[in-house]
Design an enzyme around this catalytic site. Structure first.
Site, PDB file in Angstrom:
ATOM      1  N   ASP A 297      -2.165   5.612   4.756  1.00  0.00           N
ATOM      2  CA  ASP A 297      -2.475   4.375   4.583  1.00  0.00           C
ATOM      3  C   ASP A 297      -1.712   3.419   5.563  1.00  0.00           C
ATOM      4  O   ASP A 297      -1.526   2.321   5.370  1.00  0.00           O
ATOM      5  CB  ASP A 297      -2.078   3.843   2.933  1.00  0.00           C
ATOM      6  CG  ASP A 297      -0.613   3.984   2.414  1.00  0.00           C
ATOM      7  OD1 ASP A 297      -0.149   4.776   3.515  1.00  0.00           O
ATOM      8  OD2 ASP A 297      -0.137   3.429   1.755  1.00  0.00           O
TER       9      ASP A 297
ATOM     10  N   ARG B 282      -1.930   5.550  -3.960  1.00  0.00           N
ATOM     11  CA  ARG B 282      -1.368   3.920  -4.188  1.00  0.00           C
ATOM     12  C   ARG B 282      -2.387   2.959  -4.141  1.00  0.00           C
ATOM     13  O   ARG B 282      -3.308   2.972  -4.888  1.00  0.00           O
ATOM     14  CB  ARG B 282      -0.356   3.640  -3.130  1.00  0.00           C
ATOM     15  CG  ARG B 282       0.763   2.487  -3.552  1.00  0.00           C
ATOM     16  CD  ARG B 282       1.852   2.344  -2.584  1.00  0.00           C
ATOM     17  NE  ARG B 282       2.915   3.598  -2.322  1.00  0.00           N
ATOM     18  CZ  ARG B 282       3.822   3.665  -3.328  1.00  0.00           C
ATOM     19  NH1 ARG B 282       3.880   2.653  -4.099  1.00  0.00           N
ATOM     20  NH2 ARG B 282       4.512   4.690  -3.301  1.00  0.00           N
TER      21      ARG B 282
ATOM     22  N   GLY C  31       8.252   8.188  -0.658  1.00  0.00           N
ATOM     23  CA  GLY C  31       7.723   9.460  -1.373  1.00  0.00           C
ATOM     24  C   GLY C  31       7.381  10.307  -0.258  1.00  0.00           C
ATOM     25  O   GLY C  31       7.160  10.330   0.755  1.00  0.00           O
TER      26      GLY C  31
ATOM     27  N   ARG D  73      13.584   6.217  -2.852  1.00  0.00           N
ATOM     28  CA  ARG D  73      13.358   4.565  -2.598  1.00  0.00           C
ATOM     29  C   ARG D  73      14.653   3.821  -2.612  1.00  0.00           C
ATOM     30  O   ARG D  73      15.373   4.172  -3.613  1.00  0.00           O
ATOM     31  CB  ARG D  73      12.163   4.446  -3.644  1.00  0.00           C
ATOM     32  CG  ARG D  73      11.115   5.281  -3.795  1.00  0.00           C
ATOM     33  CD  ARG D  73       9.862   4.852  -4.373  1.00  0.00           C
ATOM     34  NE  ARG D  73       8.738   5.781  -4.396  1.00  0.00           N
ATOM     35  CZ  ARG D  73       7.863   6.080  -3.775  1.00  0.00           C
ATOM     36  NH1 ARG D  73       7.777   5.349  -2.352  1.00  0.00           N
ATOM     37  NH2 ARG D  73       6.742   6.909  -3.973  1.00  0.00           N
TER      38      ARG D  73
ATOM     39  N   ASP E 272      -0.764   9.450   1.453  1.00  0.00           N
ATOM     40  CA  ASP E 272      -1.737   8.339   1.059  1.00  0.00           C
ATOM     41  C   ASP E 272      -2.468   7.986   2.210  1.00  0.00           C
ATOM     42  O   ASP E 272      -3.779   7.452   1.915  1.00  0.00           O
ATOM     43  CB  ASP E 272      -1.179   7.021   0.743  1.00  0.00           C
ATOM     44  CG  ASP E 272      -0.301   7.132  -0.664  1.00  0.00           C
ATOM     45  OD1 ASP E 272      -0.352   8.078  -1.254  1.00  0.00           O
ATOM     46  OD2 ASP E 272       0.676   6.538  -0.751  1.00  0.00           O
TER      47      ASP E 272
ATOM     48  N   ASP F 140       5.130   2.595   5.245  1.00  0.00           N
ATOM     49  CA  ASP F 140       5.112   1.273   6.006  1.00  0.00           C
ATOM     50  C   ASP F 140       6.518   0.295   5.423  1.00  0.00           C
ATOM     51  O   ASP F 140       7.179  -0.367   6.080  1.00  0.00           O
ATOM     52  CB  ASP F 140       3.941   0.528   6.027  1.00  0.00           C
ATOM     53  CG  ASP F 140       3.050   0.151   4.815  1.00  0.00           C
ATOM     54  OD1 ASP F 140       3.724   0.411   3.767  1.00  0.00           O
ATOM     55  OD2 ASP F 140       2.256  -0.490   5.134  1.00  0.00           O
TER      56      ASP F 140
ATOM     57  N   THR G  84       3.358  10.050   4.817  1.00  0.00           N
ATOM     58  CA  THR G  84       2.866   9.908   3.413  1.00  0.00           C
ATOM     59  C   THR G  84       1.532  10.496   3.228  1.00  0.00           C
ATOM     60  O   THR G  84       0.702  10.677   3.999  1.00  0.00           O
ATOM     61  CB  THR G  84       2.512   8.421   3.331  1.00  0.00           C
ATOM     62  OG1 THR G  84       1.990   8.164   2.038  1.00  0.00           O
ATOM     63  CG2 THR G  84       1.985   7.485   4.217  1.00  0.00           C
TER      64      THR G  84
HETATM   65  O1  F6P Z   1       3.249   6.792  -1.720  1.00  0.00           O
HETATM   66  C1  F6P Z   1       2.940   8.392  -2.052  1.00  0.00           C
HETATM   67  C2  F6P Z   1       2.839   8.439  -3.575  1.00  0.00           C
HETATM   68  O2  F6P Z   1       2.456   9.658  -4.078  1.00  0.00           O
HETATM   69  C3  F6P Z   1       1.442   7.435  -4.114  1.00  0.00           C
HETATM   70  O3  F6P Z   1       0.553   8.174  -3.652  1.00  0.00           O
HETATM   71  C4  F6P Z   1       2.062   7.262  -5.507  1.00  0.00           C
HETATM   72  O4  F6P Z   1       1.383   6.101  -5.992  1.00  0.00           O
HETATM   73  C5  F6P Z   1       3.389   7.208  -5.428  1.00  0.00           C
HETATM   74  O5  F6P Z   1       3.973   7.813  -4.318  1.00  0.00           O
HETATM   75  C6  F6P Z   1       4.335   7.828  -6.419  1.00  0.00           C
HETATM   76  O6  F6P Z   1       5.474   7.586  -6.479  1.00  0.00           O
HETATM   77  P1  F6P Z   1       6.701   8.255  -7.255  1.00  0.00           P
HETATM   78  O7  F6P Z   1       6.962   9.473  -7.020  1.00  0.00           O
HETATM   79  O8  F6P Z   1       8.018   7.278  -6.972  1.00  0.00           O
HETATM   80  O9  F6P Z   1       6.391   7.991  -8.468  1.00  0.00           O
END
Ligand code: F6P
Length: 321
Positions: free
Chosen positions: A131, A173, A11, A72, A129, A103, A127
């Site tokens: 995290d 997340r 992300g 991804r 997050d 990670d 990120t």
């Molecule tokens: O890891 C970053 C993040 O924005 C999370 O907070 C969220 O759960 C996820 O990515 C959403 O991913 P995507 O944009 O692939 O739907």
């Protein structure tokens, strides 16, 4: 080290461009050639790699997103797929790779450093997050936090006018940092995070007690890792009959101009990643701990669970009575 590459993966987060800029400029300052890998690990497999110059990162520090694109790439878990990526790096003589991401992205980098004959990898935490172990803050967290705070402030205006309870679902997340920090900063009455088990009945009682004392509206910040905002609304309805609205902030949290904190963090971490490669370090992630630049072996990053600041959670609870 004569040639390195940089990619962004997972992300995106505000400040990734500032981190790429720092990697590129720091490397060129030290006479190292830099290659940009487009679309993260996907670009590494598909040979979507181009040489970057000083000008490639001009007018970039203030931009959200990542000009290298991100993706991804679940197929990168396959060894044969990674072999293709290694081939594409080796044919250009690239000896160092900076991976900016979360990670999951670090795991790919660790595998590459184990499987390639002559490749060193360094991870940079990018990120929203917050995290990732081994750093107090990740690039993008501060910007996302401020986006949430601004949104909650606006929602509070209408919550107050209509005497409603609002449930605001935020990203993160499996981590509660965005919810906890934004909830504390925006004065939320209730903060739901995955690290602490939620008791909806107790929350309903608290809202009722507040109303009995004359409180007209209430803000609940709910981390997506706990449940959706809509689910939270449904749960609440079982215990209390109030007018609620749900607002899911969604991907607005991932965009926007990076804050000063994120730009500085990204610049420091990007520059440090290049320094580590020059020192011959590999399979490590850079971080910031108590305002000092640090690096941690990927194994150390993956070993433990991400934790929230329990004292901060307690304080937020105490301040929201
Ligand atoms: O890891 C970053 C993040 O924005 C999370 O907070 C969220 O759960 C996820 O990515 C959403 O991913 P995507 O944009 O692939 O739907």
């Amino acid at each position: 080290m004569k040639k390195i590459a940089v990619l962004t993966s997972g992300g995106d987060s505000p400040g990734m461009n500032a981190a790429i800029r720092a990697v590129v400029r720091k490397a060129i300052y030290h006479d190292i050639e830099v290659y940009g890998v487009y679309q993260g690990y996907l670009g590494l497999i598909n040979d979507n790699i181009e040489k970057l110059e000083l000008g490639s990162v001009g007018d970039m520090i203030q931009r959200g997103g990542t000009f290298l694109y991100s993706a991804r790439c679940p197929e990168f878990k396959e060894k044969e797929v990674r072999a293709k990526a290694i081939e594409n790096l080796e044919k250009r003589g690239i000896e160092g790779l900076v991976v900016i991401g979360g990670d999951g992205s670090y795991r790919g980098a660790q595998r590459l450093s184990e499987e390639a004959k002559n490749l060193k990898t360094i991870g940079v935490p990018g990120t929203i997050d917050n995290d990732i172990n081994g750093t107090d803050f990740t690039i993008g967290f501060d910007t996302a936090l401020n986006t949430i705070i601004e949104s909650v402030d606006k929602i509070r205006d209408t919550a107050s006018s209509h005497e409603r309870t609002f449930i605001i679902e935020v990203m993160g997340r499996d981590a509660g940092d965005l919810a906890l920090w934004s909830g504390l900063a925006a004065g939320a009455e209730t903060i739901l995070i995955p690290e602490v088990k939620a008791d909806i009945e107790e929350i309903a009682e608290k809202i009722q007690q507040g109303m009995d004392r004359g409180k007209k509206h209430s803000i609940i910040v709910c981390a997506e890792g706990v449940m959706t905002g809509n689910q939270c609304g449904e749960e609440l309805k079982k215990y209390i009959n109030i007018d609620t609205r749900v607002s899911c902030l969604g991907h607005i949290q991932r965009g926007g101009t990076p804050t000063g904190m994120d730009r500085v963090l990204a610049s420091r971490l990007g520059g440090y990643a290049v320094e580590l490669l020059m020192q011959g370090e590999s399979a490590k992630a850079v971080g910031i701990q108590q305002n000092e630049l640090t690096c941690t072996h990927f194994d150390g990053i993956f070993q433990s669970e991400h934790n929230i600041d329990n004292k901060m959670y307690e304080l937020a609870h105490q301040l929201s009575i």
